[in-house]
Design an enzyme around this catalytic site. Structure first.
Site, short mmCIF file in Angstrom:
data_model
loop_
_atom_site.label_atom_id
_atom_site.label_comp_id
_atom_site.label_asym_id
_atom_site.label_seq_id
_atom_site.Cartn_x
_atom_site.Cartn_y
_atom_site.Cartn_z
N SER A 71 0.93 -1.17 0.04
CA SER A 71 0.06 -0.01 0.09
C SER A 71 0.96 1.32 -0.05
CB SER A 71 -0.96 0.01 1.00
OG SER A 71 -0.57 -0.91 2.11
N HIS A 89 -3.33 -3.40 -5.60
CA HIS A 89 -3.78 -2.97 -4.22
C HIS A 89 -5.27 -3.22 -3.94
CE1 HIS A 89 -3.93 0.64 -1.24
NE2 HIS A 89 -3.61 -0.45 -0.61
N ASN A 145 -4.92 6.26 -0.74
CA ASN A 145 -4.47 6.33 0.72
C ASN A 145 -3.79 7.90 0.53
OD1 ASN A 145 -5.36 4.10 1.74
ND2 ASN A 145 -3.48 3.04 1.45
N GLU A 155 -7.04 -0.82 -6.65
CA GLU A 155 -6.27 0.05 -7.34
C GLU A 155 -5.06 -0.61 -7.95
OE1 GLU A 155 -5.42 4.24 -5.38
OE2 GLU A 155 -4.49 2.61 -4.27
N1 LIG Z 1 -4.19 -4.84 6.02
C1 LIG Z 1 -4.73 -3.87 5.39
O1 LIG Z 1 -5.81 -3.33 5.38
C2 LIG Z 1 -4.13 -3.66 3.97
C3 LIG Z 1 -4.78 -3.22 2.74
C4 LIG Z 1 -4.12 -3.03 1.76
C5 LIG Z 1 -2.86 -3.62 1.40
N2 LIG Z 1 -2.15 -4.21 2.41
C6 LIG Z 1 -0.72 -4.52 2.33
O2 LIG Z 1 -0.77 -5.90 2.12
C7 LIG Z 1 0.46 -6.58 2.59
C8 LIG Z 1 0.08 -7.39 3.55
O3 LIG Z 1 -0.66 -7.11 4.82
P1 LIG Z 1 -1.47 -7.90 5.75
O4 LIG Z 1 -2.30 -6.91 6.54
O5 LIG Z 1 -2.02 -8.81 5.26
O6 LIG Z 1 -0.12 -8.29 6.64
P2 LIG Z 1 -0.25 -9.83 7.69
O7 LIG Z 1 0.67 -9.31 8.72
O8 LIG Z 1 -1.98 -9.98 8.18
O9 LIG Z 1 0.12 -10.96 6.95
C9 LIG Z 1 1.40 -11.09 6.31
C10 LIG Z 1 1.67 -12.62 6.15
O10 LIG Z 1 2.78 -12.78 5.38
C11 LIG Z 1 3.58 -13.82 5.71
N3 LIG Z 1 4.78 -13.88 5.36
C12 LIG Z 1 5.89 -12.70 5.80
N4 LIG Z 1 6.93 -12.96 5.20
C13 LIG Z 1 6.73 -14.13 4.32
C14 LIG Z 1 7.35 -15.13 3.10
N5 LIG Z 1 8.71 -14.39 2.75
N6 LIG Z 1 6.91 -15.84 2.40
C15 LIG Z 1 5.58 -16.16 2.78
N7 LIG Z 1 4.74 -15.70 3.67
C16 LIG Z 1 5.41 -14.34 4.32
C17 LIG Z 1 3.49 -13.55 7.40
O11 LIG Z 1 3.60 -15.03 8.04
C18 LIG Z 1 2.06 -13.11 7.59
O12 LIG Z 1 1.11 -14.35 7.66
C19 LIG Z 1 1.04 -5.39 2.87
O13 LIG Z 1 2.28 -5.10 2.11
C20 LIG Z 1 0.22 -4.37 3.20
O14 LIG Z 1 0.74 -2.99 3.13
C21 LIG Z 1 -2.55 -4.23 3.56
#
Ligand SMILES: NC(=O)c1ccc[n+]([C@@H]2O[C@H](COP(=O)([O-])OP(=O)(O)OC[C@H]3O[C@@H](n4cnc5c(N)ncnc54)[C@H](O)[C@@H]3O)[C@@H](O)[C@H]2O)c1
Length: 695
Positions: free
Chosen positions: A415, A436, A486, A448
C-alpha cells in the site's frame, strides 16, 4: 415482413403477429424503438389475419432499458407510458417474448403486455434505483399488482436482476420457453387464444393490492427494516412512496403520483451523481495508452504469498472465480492458521444461507497451501501480500524472478512502497505491477492497480480483465506515495487529528462524516482497522502524531484490544466515548501550545474533505490518475464515499471549485499550514470558473 421503421418490423406468422425490435446493441427504448413498437402493435391490431401479437427483440437481448443517451434531453413523442398504454389497450393479447435482459423500461414494456414468456437464461428487473431514480413508466404501479407489494418493495428498492425461473415462480413470467423463443411464444399465443383466456391487463388486477391493505404497517416496517441500507439515499424512499400510491390510489392516479415522485428524483443532485458514477465506473476500465486489442495473458492459476489478513482474502477472490490458488507461507503453523480463517469465512457464509456447502467445498478444492516458494513456479500470476517492508519484498521478488516461469505476472499488494523499486529487483520489471486490494479483500470492490514506469500494456490489460473476472472494479493509477486513494486519505486523517487537538470531540468528527454518508468516521475506522498499523508506518518514517501515538503507547489499538479512540464493552463493536482519551487530547494540546475552542460541524466537514479534493487536483496534475472520475470510483468503492455524492471531484463540482478554493484561502489565513495552499490546478479551475468535469 413489413418494416414499421428502421428499427422495428412486423410479420404475420401462423395467425400471430410478430413485432420484432432490432436496435443493437441492447434494443434500448430510443424514440425510434418506441414509435416502432406503437406502429407494430397498431399493425397487429389492424391485421385481420392474426388473433394475437408477440413482442420480441432481435440480437442478444430483449429491451435492456431506457436509452441513456436521451437522459437530460427534452422528451420526444411517443412517450414510453403512452406506448405501454397502447399495448395494454390492444384488443388482441400481446405476449412479450423475453431473452437476455428485460430491465427498467424493458420490463415496464413487458408489464404492459397481457402475458410474458421467457427463456430460462433471461433476467428481468427494475434497476432504476441504482441510478437514483424510480421506474417511471408504470413499473411501481404494475409490478406490485403482479408479484404482491412485499416482493415489489424488495425488487424495486434493490434493483435486483431476477433470473427467469425465479420470475416464473413469482408469477412475473407466465411460461418458460425451451428451444426457439419466438416459436415458443407463438405456440403460447395460439394456446391462450384457443383456450379463450382473458386479456390480462395488469392495471385492472387488484387482488394483490387488496391483500396489502390488510397489513397497514407494511410500509413503515419495510422502511425500518432497511433504514441502514437506505441511509442518505433519496430514491428508495420515493420508490416506497410510489408503491404506497399503488395501494392507496386508483391505477391512473397512482401513475400520476409515480410521475411526480420520478420527476422529483430526476431533478435532484443524487440521480445526477449516480448516473455520473455509472458512466465513471465504465470509463475507468479504459486506459488511454493500452489499446483495446492488446493481447491478454491467459490466467489459469494464481500464487498468493502470505496467508495473513490480505493474502487470505485475495486468495478467496480467485477461488470464487474458479481459478486455482497456491498460497505460500513461511511456516506450517502460519499456513494452517491462514487456511483455517478462509475456511471459517466460507463456513460463516454457508451458515447464513448465502453460500451452498457444495460451492464452499468446490472453492476449497481449488486451494493448495505450501511453505516452499518453488511450488508456485508454474502459476500465471503471483500476488505478494507479505509484511510491508521494502527489503523483504525485494528479496521475495528477486526469488520470484528466478523461480517463476517466463510470462508470469508478478504483482504486489503493497500500500505504500515504490513498486518501480520492487520491479527493479527482477530481470523482468515489465511483468511487475501493483494490485492494491482493500481490506477485507474478499469483500471490498475496489482494486487499485498500480503501473510502474515499465509495466507492459499486456500485463495492464490482463490485470484489468482479471479484476472483472474476480468481481472487482479496477482503476489504474501510477506510483506515488500512498498511490491515489491513501494519498488523499492521509490528508483527511491529518485534519481529523488536528481537529481533535484544537477542540472538536472525536465523536463529533465521526458523526459529521457519518452523516455526510461514509459508513463510519475516521476514528471509528482506525479502531476497526487497528491503530497500530499506521503507528508502525509513522515509526518507520520517523513521523509523529501526538494523540494517535499516545493512544497506541497505551496499547489502545482499537476494537481488537477493547479500546482505541473509543472504549468497547466486551463482545461489543459499539464505540463508547472515553474520558481517558479526552484527557490524553487535552494534555497533548497543552504540550503543543494549542488553545482549544468549539468547532462547528461545517468546519469539521470542510476541513476533512477540502484538503482531499486539493490532493486530488495535485494527483491529476502529476498524471498519477488518468481522470477525475477515476478518483471518484476509487473513493466510492475503496473508502465508502457515498455514491449519491458521486465521489470527491464530483462533489467539488457540485459545491463549486471556486467556493472550495476561496474557503481554502480562508483556512490558510486562519490556521496556516501548507495543506491550505491550493494546488495550481485547483486555482486554475477556480479562476476559470470551471470544474473537474471540464478537464
Ligand atoms: N491490512 C490492510 O488493510 C492492507 C490493505 C491493503 C494492502 N495491505 C498490504 O498487504 C500486505 C500484507 O498485509 P497484511 O495486513 O495482510 O499483513 P499480515 O501481517 O496480516 O500478513 C502477512 C503474512 O505474510 C507472511 N509472510 C511474511 N513473509 C513471508 C514470506 N517471505 N513468504 C511467505 N509469507 C510471508 C506472514 O507470515 C503473514 O502471515 C502489506 O504489504 C500491506 O501493506 C494491507
Amino acid at each position: 415482413m413489413t418494416a414499421i421503421n428502421d428499427l422495428v418490423s412486423y410479420e404475420a406468422r401462423d395467425g400471430v403477429g410478430v413485432v420484432t425490435i432490432d436496435s443493437p446493441p441492447v434494443n434500448a427504448l430510443s424514440q425510434g424503438v418506441r414509435a416502432g413498437i406503437k406502429g407494430g402493435i397498431e399493425a397487429g391490431v389492424a391485421d385481420n389475419n392474426v388473433s394475437a401479437i408477440v413482442l420480441t427483440c432481435a440480437g442478444r437481448t430483449f429491451i435492456a432499458g431506457a436509452d441513456i443517451t436521451e437522459f437530460g434531453k427534452p422528451p420526444t413523442e411517443p412517450g414510453l407510458k403512452e406506448v405501454i398504454g397502447i399495448i395494454e389497450a390492444s384488443n388482441k393479447p400481446v405476449i412479450a417474448a423475453i431473452h437476455g435482459t428485460a430491465l427498467g423500461g424493458g420490463l415496464e414494456t413487458a408489464l404492459g403486455c397481457h402475458y410474458r414468456v421467457a427463456v430460462a437464461s433471461a433476467k428481468v428487473g427494475l434497476p432504476e434505483v441504482k441510478l437514483g431514480l424510480l421506474p417511471g413508466a408504470g413499473g411501481t404501479q404494475r409490478l406490485p399488482r403482479v408479484v404482491g407489494v412485499p416482493i415489489a418493495l424488495d425488487l424495486i428498492t434493490s434493483g435486483e436482476h431476477v433470473p427467469a425461473p425465479k420470475a416464473h415462480k413469482l408469477g412475473l413470467i407466465d411460461e418458460l420457453v425451451d428451444g426457439d423463443l419466438v416459436d415458443g411464444a407463438i405456440a403460447f399465443a395460439k394456446k391462450i387464444v384457443a383456450e379463450g383466456r382473458p386479456l390480462v391487463k395488469i392495471s385492472d388486477q387488484n387482488d394483490k393490492i387488496e391483500e396489502a391493505k390488510k397489513t397497514p404497517g407494511l410500509f413503515d416496517e419495510f422502511r425500518k427494516k432497511n433504514a441502514r441500507r437506505f441511509r442518505g439515499f433519496e430514491a428508495p424512499e420515493n420508490c416506497i412512496k410510489s408503491i404506497e400510491a399503488a395501494v392507496n390510489l386508483p391505477f391512473d392516479e397512482g401513475l400520476v403520483r409515480e410521475r411526480e415522485l420520478f420527476s422529483e428524483l430526476l431533478a435532484g443532485e443524487q440521480a445526477k451523481a449516480q448516473q455520473y458514477f455509472f458512466f465513471s465506473e465504465r470509463q475507468a476500465a479504459k486506459i488511454p495508452d493500452v489499446p483495446k486489442d492488446t493481447p491478454l495473458i491467459d490466467i489459469k492459476s494464481a500464487g498468493v504469498i502470505g496467508a495473513g489478513t490480505m493474502g487470505g482474502g485475495i486468495a478467496m477472490n480467485f477461488l470464487q472465480a474458479g481459478i486455482p490458488v497456491i498460497i505460500v507461507e513461511t511456516s506450517q503453523e502460519a499456513l494452517d492458521r491462514g487456511i483455517e480463517i478462509i475456511k471459517k469465512n466460507y463456513a460463516a457464509t454457508v451458515s447464513k444461507g448465502r453460500l451452498s456447502q457444495e460451492k464452499m467445498d468446490k472453492y476449497l478444492s481449488l486451494l493448495t497451501g505450501t511453505t516452499q516458494l518453488e511450488d508456485i513456479k508454474d502459476v500465471d500470476i503471483v500476488i505478494e501480500a507479505i509484511f510491508e517492508n521494502m527489503e523483504v519484498k525485494k528479496e521475495i521478488f528477486g526469488k520470484l524472478d528466478k523461480i517463476c516461469k517466463q510470462g508470469a505476472i508478478l504483482a504486489t499488494n503493497t500500500s505504500t512502497l515504490d513498486i518501480d523499486e520492487i520491479g527493479a529487483a527482477t530481470t523482468r520489471p515489465e511483468y511487475v505491477i501493483g494490485l492494491h486490494f482493500f481490506s477485507p479483500a474478499n469483500v471490498m470492490k475496489l482494486l487499485e492497480e498500480v503501473r510502474t514506469q515499465k509495466t507492459s500494456a499486456s500485463v495492464m490489460a490482463t490485470c484489468m480483465a482479471l479484476a472483472k473476472k474476480i468481481g472487482k472494479v479496477p482503476v489504474m493509477v501510477r506510483v506515488c506515495e500512498g498511490f491515489t486513494g491513501n494519498r488523499m486519505l492521509a490528508k483527511r486523517t491529518d485534519q481529523a487529528q488536528k481537529l481533535i487537538l484544537e477542540g472538536a470531540k472525536i465523536e463529533d468528527v465521526d458523526r459529521v462524516l457519518y452523516d455526510f454518508g461514509f459508513p463510519m468516521g475516521p476514528f471509528a475506522m482506525g479502531d476497526l482497522a487497528g491503530n497500530d498499523v499506521s503507528w508502525r508506518i509513522r515509526q518507520g518514517k520517523g513521523v509523529k502524531s501526538p494523540v494517535a501515538d499516545a493512544i497506541c503507547e497505551l496499547g489502545r489499538f482499537g476494537q481488537k484490544t477493547g479500546a482505541g479512540y473509543y472504549r468497547y464493552e466486551a463482545g461489543s463493536r459499539t464505540p463508547q466515548p472515553d474520558p481517558v482519551v479526552e484527557e490524553i487530547i487535552e494534555k497533548a494540546a497543552k504540550e503543543a501550545g494549542v488553545t482549544r475552542r468549539k468547532i462547528t460541524d461545517e468546519e469539521i466537514l470542510k476541513r476533512c474533505i477540502y484538503p482531499m479534493i486539493n490532493e486530488a487536483a495535485k494527483i491529476l496534475e502529476e498524471g498519477m490518475a488518468t481522470r477525475a472520475s477515476d478518483i471518484d470510483v476509487i473513493w466510492v468503492y475503496g473508502y465508502g464515499w457515498p455514491i449519491y455524492r458521486g465521489g470527491p471531484t464530483r462533489y467539488a463540482d457540485h459545491i463549486g471549485v471556486e467556493n472550495i478554493y476561496n474557503d481554502m484561502l480562508r483556512f490558510k489565513s486562519a490556521l496556516g499550514g501548507e495543506e491550505w495552499t491550493p494546488a495550481p490546478l485547483l486555482e486554475k479551475l477556480a479562476k476559470e470558473k470551471k470544474g473537474f468535469k471540464d478537464l
